[in-house]
Design an enzyme around this catalytic site. Sequence first.
Site, PDB file in Angstrom:
ATOM      1  N   SER A 251      -7.348  -1.856  36.177  1.00 26.69           N
ATOM      2  CA  SER A 251      -7.108  -1.085  37.387  1.00 26.69           C
ATOM      3  C   SER A 251      -6.517  -2.008  38.468  1.00 26.69           C
ATOM      4  CB  SER A 251      -8.413  -0.413  37.821  1.00 26.69           C
ATOM      5  OG  SER A 251      -8.150   0.623  38.699  1.00 26.69           O
TER       6      SER A 251
ATOM      7  N   HIS B 104      -9.185   7.063  32.985  1.00 26.58           N
ATOM      8  CA  HIS B 104      -9.284   5.720  33.586  1.00 26.58           C
ATOM      9  C   HIS B 104     -10.573   5.011  33.158  1.00 26.58           C
ATOM     10  CE1 HIS B 104      -7.847   2.888  36.581  1.00 26.58           C
ATOM     11  NE2 HIS B 104      -9.042   2.848  37.151  1.00 26.58           N
TER      12      HIS B 104
END
Length: 664
Positions: free
Chosen positions: A525, A638
């Site tokens: 991320s 994610h």
Amino acid sequence: MAEERTGKRRLAPEDIYEIALVSDAQISPDGQRVAFVRTVLDRERNDYRSSIWLVDVAGGEPVRFTTADARDSFPRWSPRGDRLAFLSNRSGKDQVWLISLGGGEAQQLTRFPEPVTHFAWSPDGTTLAVVTKAETAEPPEKEPEPETDVVRITRIRYRSDGTPGFLDEKRSHIWCVPVDGGRPWQVTSGDFDESWPAWSPSGHEIAFVSNRTPDREYNTVSEIWAVRASGGEPRPVATGDAAYFFKPVWSPDGTVLAFTGHREPFAGSSRNHQLWAVAAGGGEPASLTSALDRSVEDEVLTDTAASSKPGPIWAPDGRWIYTQVSDQGNVHLYRIPAGGGEPQLVVGGRRRVVDFSLSADGSLIACTVSEPLNPCDVIVCSADGSGERRLTRVNEEFFATVELSEPEEVWLPSASEDRRPIHAWIMKPIGFREGVRYPLVLEIHGGPHAMYGNVYFHEFQLLAAQGYAVLYTNPRGSQGYGQQFLSCTRGAWGEADMPDLMGAVDAVIERGYIDPSRLGVTGGSYGGFMTNWVIGHTDRFKAAVTQRCVSNLASFYGTSDIGFHFGEHEIGGTPWEQPELYRRLSPLTYAPQMKTPLLILHSEQDYRCPIEQAEQLYVWLKKLGRTVEFVRFPDESHGLSRSGKPKHRVERLQHILRWFAEYL
Ligand SMILES: CSCC[C@H](NC=O)C(=O)N[C@@H](CC(C)C)C(=O)N[C@@H](Cc1ccccc1)C(=O)O
């Protein structure tokens, strides 16, 4: 060989199947027992299973209390302690189930056509306040067939990472459900999303979190409201454009509401969350933790934990409010004087207090804790933290068979001009021998406003098991070191924090057991952004793995579920106002300088950092003739590394090991 010396084997990627996760330790009102959730990874079904367990506070073996082959979670004791309500997907979607402590099967209480996401017992134990997007209390006899699969989008927020992905027009509202029969009734309604219901001690009102501002589609405001439990027009408690408030909880006498948050909604996680108190009738909230300069949320990252939703809890005498505090890689339990004053540390140490609960008289606390060499266990202690005892030893048997690397906690000088000491952890490789020089993997965390800390991290242990030294740090921008440190990366992504990372790498090399020609780097991320940034600004790394990354800030702005506000605040303007800044801070700008062999790992359903971020980077580097590979994970979001399908989680770890084995 390490195995020969210790009789233990090395950790493997598939060992995620061997680790059970406990969470959500809920002590019974009488303080006699603790209910908790035990989650396991089901290899055959490639899925997760969880059940409710009970353990006596006096000691003894924990016993499994719910036995369905399902996901049971969120156990909550009735005020009398004679039954537990919990969420379960046994009927397909998460609904509330009830089970008596006296014995017998669990009974399904709610049958909403949409999942229940949260609930709370009324103080008299007759009713549950329930959060769901359902518009009726019963499912339709037949699910209507959708007329089309084409999605028409009219809102700026139209998708959200994880389940359900694309957002529908339905809103989350509070319903009341009588526990012993009777029709549920809808308490709140309208074009608002409500969450976190909290009953007033009298049972007449329910406080909740909502954004009822006219501009709610574009802002990130989060307000505290209250409504009569019978329904009607909600009244404002702590509201307005500067509200970023969560997790309300009433004082025992019903005169004050405490909650967490801050007063700069667009700043989100870049500001410390404080504990606030406001007169229950409404008024100006006062911060109880402004002098603490820490967040009262759990900001630590790991890949081995089950989620729970702790919020602040009042002591029954109204003197204290218990809350988590993130501090320098630890998450501790504090109690804050409700009338103002010095916060008191209750459960400290090198660890993370994952969640906690109090007995009805406030004399006992149960917590789930996580430590560097032990992912999770339930502990119990007195209200001031004394007399701590461990009630579970969930993974003791498994960890007796594998060798782990104990992280060494250090402070290392930044390479920036100020040479500021940066908090870091070094793990020596398993089988470490003096006089040998080892490859080093630098792990970079995301956020940027999160923190690494004193918790078990499977990926790090795995790298150590494969013979790598592992370095992880909390550079500028991290949580846990005060507001000034937290704000450093605003408008300076990469520029402010890379010197901290490189200073730490150099300091570890100086210890003499690292081969400086064998440095690896990885992160997810924002940590993926930083991995890209680092290899665009130095050739010192021999191999890199970028995970769920950001590469192009301008396209992130328009494609991430949070891009239009998170990116804007963090970068300091929109791409059309600040095109040069967006260009300067985008790793893709430096693609021509990237020479490090790069593995790109990305989930296809990542709506936080959409896969186009990885695609751009891959094609640019391929066209530039670099060594680059792209691994895509279908049907994952994610959260792949923490909550993805178990098989994909194992494969992800295998790809990381493969890349470093080949190029490092
Ligand atoms: C909804 S606002 C919170 C955004 C959050 N930032 C926290 O500081 C976040 O999602 N950050 C991403 C990067 C961003 C999309 C550019 C991030 O780095 N996430 C990390 C850390 C994290 C993990 C779990 C929950 C929040 C943050 C990651 O996915 O590992």
